[in-house]
Each structure stands twice: as structure tokens, then as C-alpha cells.
Design an enzyme around this catalytic site. Structure first.
Site, mmCIF file in Angstrom:
data_model
loop_
_atom_site.group_PDB
_atom_site.id
_atom_site.type_symbol
_atom_site.label_atom_id
_atom_site.label_comp_id
_atom_site.label_asym_id
_atom_site.label_seq_id
_atom_site.Cartn_x
_atom_site.Cartn_y
_atom_site.Cartn_z
ATOM 1 N N HIS A 94 40.123 34.916 38.208
ATOM 2 C CA HIS A 94 39.256 35.984 37.695
ATOM 3 C C HIS A 94 37.810 35.526 37.847
ATOM 4 O O HIS A 94 37.258 34.935 36.917
ATOM 5 C CB HIS A 94 39.594 36.258 36.230
ATOM 6 C CG HIS A 94 38.936 37.472 35.654
ATOM 7 N ND1 HIS A 94 37.717 37.423 35.018
ATOM 8 C CD2 HIS A 94 39.330 38.758 35.593
ATOM 9 C CE1 HIS A 94 37.401 38.629 34.581
ATOM 10 N NE2 HIS A 94 38.365 39.456 34.922
ATOM 11 N N PHE A 95 37.197 35.684 38.869
ATOM 12 C CA PHE A 95 37.461 36.318 40.153
ATOM 13 C C PHE A 95 37.292 35.276 41.250
ATOM 14 O O PHE A 95 36.624 34.276 41.044
ATOM 15 C CB PHE A 95 36.471 37.454 40.402
ATOM 16 C CG PHE A 95 36.508 38.553 39.383
ATOM 17 C CD1 PHE A 95 37.439 39.579 39.479
ATOM 18 C CD2 PHE A 95 35.629 38.556 38.318
ATOM 19 C CE1 PHE A 95 37.459 40.609 38.553
ATOM 20 C CE2 PHE A 95 35.647 39.581 37.389
ATOM 21 C CZ PHE A 95 36.562 40.605 37.492
#
Length: 171
Positions: A70-71
Site C-alpha cells: 500500500h502502495f
């Protein structure tokens, strides 16, 4: 009600296994979903409303699982994990007070994100004040909370609701 007013990571893991407040008490999540490393303070009559408060922490390091996914090339702690930690702490509070059953998040009135937790951060601090406690057929806690990263407030939540249920089959 437990006499302890602070808890270690080992205590929180024991809570997830049903070994802290008893086998029928609300449990914290295990492993990666446990978003708390320690409870620094818990009491039944403090906080803004005089109904209880909790202060807890999570240590941050770049190796935490969520930074890898993430991410890609933009690692940040998902905001929902901080919010979930606040719900975890409301349920923990109810178990600490002696409630029995399974904890479930029931909602939140308002959430604001004004910052982010990045891999170089060191510590997240959660501060909750209990607004209301209901001990009837339904056991429920309602709290307001903030989350700080390295001393800077970045999340706030009002009216976090957690219920404790003896039977979740129809939930």
C-alpha cells in the site's frame, strides 16, 4: 474489571487468544491485524467525559507488512488500519471492564484524516476518551479518538461504536 492500568504487547497477544480477561471476553485481532503494541494507560473514570480513557501506541518501522502493498513506490499506512485500531481499543476497554462476548465495530460518526504514516515514522499514539457505556442486553461503548504520528495529530474520529455480542449468528 481488571486492576491493571497498562498492558504490554504480550498481554495484547494474550487478549487475542482469550487468555487475558478470560475465555469469553472480547478478543483483539491476532498477528498483522493487531494494530497496537502497548496500552500505556487505561482507566474507567478519566477522559473528557469522566467515563474512561485509553492511551496506546504502535511502533512503526519500514518492515511493517502494509508498506509493501500500500502502495507500490508510495508506501503509506492505510487509514483504515488506524481507524480499526481505535475500534480495537474500544472493544479492549469493554473487555477490561468485564464485558463478555464478541466485539464488533458498529460504526463511526465522523472521521478526518489530515496526515499520513510513512515508513520513516517512529511511533503512532492513539488517545481515546469514552463518551458512553451501555451495559444492558446490548453492551456497547462509544468513544472519541485521535491518532498521532510522532507527536502530530493526523486522524480524528467521533462516536466510534463497538458492540459486544454473545451471539453473532444473526449479525
Amino acid at each position: 474489571m481488571s486492576n491493571a492500568n497498562s498492558f504490554t504487547k504480550e498481554d495484547l497477544v494474550a487478549c487475542g487468544l482469550g487468555n487475558l480477561f478470560g475465555p469469553n471476553s472480547p478478543r483483539l485481532p491476532k498477528d498483522n491485524m493487531l494494530m497496537i503494541d502497548r496500552v500505556l494507560k487505561i482507566n474507567a473514570d478519566g477522559g473528557e467525559f469522566g467515563k474512561g480513557e485509553i492511551v496506546a501506541e504502535l511502533d512503526i518501522n519500514p518492515d511493517l507488512w502494509f508498506f509493501d502493498c500500500h502502495f507500490a513506490a508510495d508506501p503509506v499506512m492505510p487509514g483504515c488500519l488506524g481507524l480499526d485500531a481505535m475500534w480495537q481499543l474500544v472493544g479492549f476497554f469493554l473487555g477490561w471492564e468485564g464485558a463478555e462476548g464478541k466485539g464488533r465495530a458498529l460504526g463511526v460518526g465522523e472521521v478526518k484524516f489530515t496526515g499520513q504514516v510513512l515508513p520513516e515514522a517512529k511511533k503512532v499514539t492513539y488517545k481515546l476518551t469514552i463518551k458512553r457505556k451501555v451495559y444492558r442486553k446490548l453492551v456497547m461503548g462509544i468513544a472519541d479518538a485521535t491518532m498521532e504520528v510522532d507527536g502530530r495529530e493526523i486522524y480524528s474520529a467521533k462516536d466510534l461504536k463497538v458492540g459486544i455480542f454473545t451471539d453473532t449468528s444473526s449479525f
